[in-house]
Each structure stands twice: as C-alpha cells, then as structure tokens.
Design a protein around this motif. Structure first.
Motif, mmCIF file in Angstrom:
data_model
loop_
_atom_site.group_PDB
_atom_site.id
_atom_site.type_symbol
_atom_site.label_atom_id
_atom_site.label_comp_id
_atom_site.label_asym_id
_atom_site.label_seq_id
_atom_site.Cartn_x
_atom_site.Cartn_y
_atom_site.Cartn_z
ATOM 1 N N TYR A 98 -3.199 -8.289 0.967
ATOM 2 C CA TYR A 98 -2.680 -6.940 1.125
ATOM 3 C C TYR A 98 -1.252 -7.001 1.632
ATOM 4 C CZ TYR A 98 -7.486 -5.519 0.530
ATOM 5 O OH TYR A 98 -8.734 -5.335 0.007
ATOM 6 N N ASP A 99 -0.471 -6.002 1.252
ATOM 7 C CA ASP A 99 0.946 -5.989 1.610
ATOM 8 C C ASP A 99 1.257 -5.177 2.859
ATOM 9 O OD1 ASP A 99 2.290 -7.401 -0.757
ATOM 10 O OD2 ASP A 99 0.878 -6.023 -1.694
ATOM 11 N N LEU A 100 0.383 -4.229 3.195
ATOM 12 C CA LEU A 100 0.672 -3.327 4.302
ATOM 13 C C LEU A 100 -0.617 -2.655 4.740
ATOM 14 C CD1 LEU A 100 3.068 -1.932 5.899
ATOM 15 C CD2 LEU A 100 2.998 -0.165 4.121
ATOM 16 N N ILE A 101 -0.683 -2.308 6.018
ATOM 17 C CA ILE A 101 -1.776 -1.488 6.514
ATOM 18 C C ILE A 101 -1.176 -0.252 7.177
ATOM 19 C CG2 ILE A 101 -1.994 -2.780 8.675
ATOM 20 C CD1 ILE A 101 -5.076 -2.186 8.447
ATOM 21 N N LEU A 102 -1.723 0.915 6.820
ATOM 22 C CA LEU A 102 -1.260 2.196 7.341
ATOM 23 C C LEU A 102 -2.394 2.916 8.054
ATOM 24 C CD1 LEU A 102 0.634 3.537 4.186
ATOM 25 C CD2 LEU A 102 1.653 2.493 6.227
ATOM 26 N N GLU A 103 -2.033 3.736 9.038
ATOM 27 C CA GLU A 103 -3.013 4.584 9.704
ATOM 28 C C GLU A 103 -3.397 5.712 8.754
ATOM 29 O OE1 GLU A 103 -1.697 5.981 13.532
ATOM 30 O OE2 GLU A 103 -0.577 4.119 13.830
#
Length: 137
Positions: A98-103
């Motif tokens: 995965y490239d990013l984790i967001l809320e």
C-alpha cells in the motif's frame, strides 16, 4: 478524467468520497474487494488510485493479500487504505504493498491525497528493490 476505485462496504463512505472527489475524478464504487477484483482484474490500470477500507464485516483486507494480488497483476499506481482501524505503518511497509493510509472520518480532495502521497508515502518499493522481489513492476 482521473479514474478512482472506492472499495467500502458502507454507503455512507461512498457518499463522502462522491462529494469529495466527483468534481475531479470519475468514481467507481465497489462493496468489497472480491467485487472489485471480479470486475477489474484484467483492466486494473484504468484506475489512478484504488482507495479501500481495511475491514469488511469480520474480514480484514490485510489478511487476504489484496495488495499483493493487485501488484502481481501489474497495477503500478497508488493503493490507499482509508479506515478507522488503526494499522501499524511499519507492518504495512514490511509486509504489504500500500502507498498510503488515511483516516476514514475525514474528507479528502484530490490535491490533498496527492500532497499526502508526496509527504507520507509508504516505501514498500524500496523494500522490494532491496530484496529483489519479483513483484516490482
């Protein structure tokens, strides 16, 4: 137009994404990872971004190797986790693609997503290059 896949089992979040991104993107909504894979496995690169929740009922997307399957099928663009589920980013970098984790409870514009990718990208590609893993695209 930028194509974005949204994978989430709650209509509420599909609507949030629709209001946040529809002026800049063409959105494609899916209720679970299986539906997304069934409909797109042979044409993944039509999407610039795949944005997915982590939890689907009792199923955790990290346990089904979703990102590895997508990468092995030549998707070389951004996969973004968006969830209230708290995930250790070190684990994501070491074991997932995965490239990013967001809320999940925030609205994100396309420009904000791009900015976060520029500043907070998970370096899974660096790990694969150092191990010569053949999943690199």
């Amino acid at each position: 137009m930028i194509n974005v896949a949204i994978i989430d089992d709650e209509d509420f979040y599909h609507n949030i994404w629709k209001h946040s991104l529809s002026k800049d993107c063409q959105l494609f909504s899916y209720n679970d990872p299986d539906e997304f894979i069934d409909n797109n496995l042979n044409n993944l690169n039509k999407f610039e971004y795949i944005i997915t929740d982590i939890m689907y009922g009792n199923m955790n997307i990290l346990n089904i190797n979703f990102s590895k399957l997508i990468r092995k099928n030549k998707f070389n663009k951004d996969i973004i986790l968006c969830s209230n589920y708290k995930q250790n980013e070190d684990e994501l970098e070491k074991f997932h693609y995965y490239d990013l984790i967001l809320e999940k409870d925030r609205r994100y514009s396309l420009s904000e997503i791009k900015k976060r990718l520029d500043h907070n990208r998970i370096n899974w590609r660096g790990r694969l290059q150092s191990f010569n893993d053949n999943i690199i695209l």
